[in-house]
Design an enzyme around this catalytic site. Sequence first.
Site, short mmCIF file in Angstrom:
data_model
loop_
_atom_site.label_atom_id
_atom_site.label_comp_id
_atom_site.label_asym_id
_atom_site.label_seq_id
_atom_site.Cartn_x
_atom_site.Cartn_y
_atom_site.Cartn_z
N CYS A 1 0.84 -1.20 0.00
CA CYS A 1 0.00 0.00 0.00
C CYS A 1 0.88 1.25 0.00
CB CYS A 1 -0.89 -0.01 1.23
SG CYS A 1 -2.01 1.41 1.33
N CYS B 1 0.07 4.55 7.05
CA CYS B 1 -0.63 4.35 8.32
C CYS B 1 0.25 3.51 9.26
CB CYS B 1 -1.97 3.67 8.09
SG CYS B 1 -3.03 4.52 6.89
N CYS C 1 -0.46 -0.25 10.33
CA CYS C 1 -0.82 -1.23 9.31
C CYS C 1 0.39 -2.00 8.79
CB CYS C 1 -1.52 -0.53 8.15
SG CYS C 1 -2.14 -1.67 6.88
N CYS D 1 -16.98 -8.95 4.25
CA CYS D 1 -16.31 -7.67 4.10
C CYS D 1 -15.17 -7.82 3.10
CB CYS D 1 -15.78 -7.18 5.44
SG CYS D 1 -17.06 -7.06 6.71
N CYS E 1 -20.05 -5.89 2.35
CA CYS E 1 -19.49 -4.59 2.70
C CYS E 1 -18.16 -4.44 1.98
CB CYS E 1 -19.29 -4.49 4.21
SG CYS E 1 -18.55 -2.94 4.77
N CYS F 1 -20.14 2.06 7.69
CA CYS F 1 -19.46 1.33 8.74
C CYS F 1 -18.16 2.06 9.02
CB CYS F 1 -19.18 -0.11 8.27
SG CYS F 1 -18.15 -1.09 9.38
#
Length: 405
Positions: free
Chosen positions: A65, A69, A72, A109, A142, A202
């Site tokens: 990614c 963050c 993470c 999800c 989701c 959510c």
Amino acid sequence: MDLLNTLVDKGLRRESPTREEALAVLATSDDDLLDVVAAAGKVRRHWFGRRVKLNYLVNLKSGLCPEDCSYCSQRLGSQAEILKYTWLKPDQASAAAAAGVSGGAKRVCLVASGRGPTDRDVDRVSDTIKAIKEQNESVEVCACLGLLSDGQAERLREAGADAYNHNLNTSESTYGDITTTHTYADRVDTVNKAHAAGLSACSGLIAGMGESDEDLVDVVFSLRELDPDSVPVNFLIPMEGTPLAKEWHLTPQRCLRILAMTRFVCPDVEVRIAGGREVHLRTMQPLALHLANSVFLGDYLTSEGQAGHADLEMIADAGFEVEGAGEVTLPEHRASVRGGGCGSHAEGGTCGSPADAAGDGGCGSHAGGGVCAPASAPAARTEEPRTDLVAVRRRGAGTDLAPNA
């Protein structure tokens, strides 16, 4: 405790506690912990009975990614030895989802690492949603794909998505200490985009990143204002190779107080015990079911969770029951709008603040001589690192091994 009686009364009326009351919950002593759980449990049972909703994660694309963050393991510069793979094909994702559904999950999800989806990515995920719905028509889907651009939430809804997840994670004032490649406002914008498209929003938080009690209360009150239908409460999994690998601040008791505070602030919302429950709640997980009405089944995105059959045994042994596919999760006043929304937005209202609620959400116990906070907060306890409980996921999506469901 006058504080707890006040909070129960407010929770049954969908009325917000004050910030001072929320902080007081976090400051309660271990001697009062079972009283706190019992009080929040009354609010949980009032709105959700003894049902526990099961959710199942499918990591569509793992690692690499570009965002930074700190919590993470998929972040830019992460040294964590996690699985890394590009997009699963729709049939692969559908097969992974089926494992969770067969284990009792009613929501799947779909998560992908990255700043946000391209239009081509939305096409891929749309195909995956359709494949899952063809196989399991009643399952909720989701999506969690990062920051959304204009029109993307609408396209996901048209493809059959029921909800969209995008967590606030921490308070606005400390967000820049955790992430620098996007802003807190970016996250709020994406949650609002999901709402506007008719998706069930959510959004939740991560506890255990070194935040203060004030930060925790700030983010939960911000979530209440955003009005998501579900609030996942994650407990930091300090994975080796990430900047927060040495952050071990949580005890089982603190986790329970955080969940109780979240329930009092968001009384009629699906509160979900999410990542890290096995690491930090440990043998006290069953008590958390008295506070939250939703859990993830099996493994997480990059780390292993408790065995799926153990989750089911825990729920049954604690006296709860798995929510069936045909049952509506949310209370009627929230489920009346497609996607499970509040139903009051058209009149300018907010969930949890009914038009006939009296006052401005003040304490309500002072006139009777009660107090909203203890005289002093308990001394902080230091938690010993339990690195033995942190295991990188090596099964399920992206591997040839059977998933944990």
